[in-house]
Design a protein around this motif. Sequence first.
Motif, short mmCIF file in Angstrom:
data_model
loop_
_atom_site.label_atom_id
_atom_site.label_comp_id
_atom_site.label_asym_id
_atom_site.label_seq_id
_atom_site.Cartn_x
_atom_site.Cartn_y
_atom_site.Cartn_z
N ALA A 58 -9.13 0.96 7.71
CA ALA A 58 -9.33 1.74 6.48
C ALA A 58 -9.78 0.82 5.35
O ALA A 58 -9.19 -0.23 5.13
CB ALA A 58 -8.04 2.45 6.09
N GLY A 59 -10.85 1.19 4.68
CA GLY A 59 -11.32 0.41 3.53
C GLY A 59 -12.82 0.18 3.56
O GLY A 59 -13.47 0.25 2.53
N LEU A 65 0.82 -1.21 0.00
CA LEU A 65 0.00 0.00 0.00
C LEU A 65 0.86 1.26 0.00
O LEU A 65 0.58 2.21 -0.74
CB LEU A 65 -0.94 -0.01 1.22
N ASP A 105 -9.85 5.33 1.79
CA ASP A 105 -10.16 5.59 3.21
C ASP A 105 -8.99 6.31 3.89
O ASP A 105 -9.19 7.24 4.67
CB ASP A 105 -10.44 4.28 3.95
N LYS A 139 -7.20 -2.97 -1.97
CA LYS A 139 -6.17 -1.95 -1.71
C LYS A 139 -6.66 -0.56 -2.10
O LYS A 139 -6.39 0.41 -1.40
CB LYS A 139 -4.89 -2.30 -2.47
N ALA A 190 -9.69 0.53 -1.97
CA ALA A 190 -10.59 1.00 -0.91
C ALA A 190 -9.80 1.49 0.30
O ALA A 190 -10.12 2.52 0.90
CB ALA A 190 -11.54 -0.13 -0.50
N ARG A 191 -8.74 0.76 0.64
CA ARG A 191 -7.93 1.15 1.79
C ARG A 191 -7.23 2.49 1.55
O ARG A 191 -7.14 3.32 2.44
CB ARG A 191 -6.87 0.07 2.07
N ILE A 192 -6.76 2.68 0.33
CA ILE A 192 -6.07 3.95 0.03
C ILE A 192 -7.07 5.11 0.07
O ILE A 192 -6.79 6.16 0.65
CB ILE A 192 -5.35 3.88 -1.34
#
Lengths: 213, 213
Positions: A198-199, A157, B188, B182, B184-186
């Motif tokens: 997060a996500g 990430l 967020d 990934k 989605a995580r970024i």
Amino acid sequence: MPLSEETRKKERKRIATMVIDLVKERGSEISFATAQTESGLSRSRFEWVFADYDDLFDAVAGIWLAPHMEVMEKVLDADLPPIRKMYEFFRKRFVISRDRWRADPHNFTMICEMGAANFERVRSYVDLADHYLCEIIVQAQAEGYFAGLEIDETLSLINQMLANYTIPDALIYLGDKLNEEKLARIVDTIFIGLSKEAGDEAKGLNTIRVATS
Amino acid sequence: MPLSEETRKKERKRIATMVIDLVKERGSEISFATAQTESGLSRSRFEWVFADYDDLFDAVAGIWLAPHMEVMEKVLDADLPPIRKMYEFFRKRFVISRDRWRADPHNFTMICEMGAANFERVRSYVDLADHYLCEIIVQAQAEGYFAGLEIDETLSLINQMLANYTIPDALIYLGDKLNEEKLARIVDTIFIGLSKEAGDEAKGLNTIRVATS
């Protein structure tokens, strides 16, 4: 009479440095044959120094990337909090590339193309940078950052979010849109926001569950 | 007898679609002359439809990027909270590119190279995507996100952090390392962490001030 290993090492360094200068002067990639001619060595002597083009390329990449290696190791050894360490880890390499790009954009582009065309040969440097970054991630996790995430996930990430500051080609496309100010903001954003939690918000899992229940 | 503007439009679409098919079949870029021969039109008629190669390229890009345009507009019009909206804004385009890449990696690479070689011709699409993203940023700022940052600053930082999910070449290099999880995580991480305050910690301004005071 076979020459000593020390002589061979010196010759590798001398010729690889010469190749970098020639790429700069001529504005084009240098072939194995040209490197041999320009080296002043006989063909057999040259092939004792470099087995083939890949071997020559390795020596060239080693010299080109030596400053990056040096700053990464310095940052790793520095006694800094993890946020600043990660920032410096990316900033110092970015500044080396940017200075080279500013000094001679054409030469820089050429070297990038050589790197892209021989990506498998520079992979070991990428792997080493990943290894170092993992050490910083572990240090950060020990202080509570990136909670709940695996090291490899975090690595991937972070590499994705900061790709423009490591991939040299980004300078060719983005130029001065890349700067230390933005890099610092991205690193802080990562430390503030990145965790296992997060996500879900972005994917809206909760919203969908509510809507269909 | 001059043909109608409507006929010209139809011919543009027909020939641009044909060019995309030919690139796929032959695995190489199609020249202006080849497109003319394959179009079945006389040279003068062909040049009435397309002024030059740039004009032909514009028509090809228009067809190739039409699905991206469509999903961007759909997402913009959707009634979604800003985090989900931004996620979908990137995800839907990413999925179109990934499906194309998976279906035919060689063809995908070829089209990417054509896009890179004619970057100035696709810039208007990049500008439009930026314009749409600004609308999402404004919506997010109205809800308190990205506090203290200018819209343009926020735009640039988000584009940099998510570059791998918009630049199609990234799929060629990273492949399945890019995925929705990934992304989605970024997204967020960006919403949680990005604000005017992000940056000082990484650069360590405070620490330095204390040390030298």
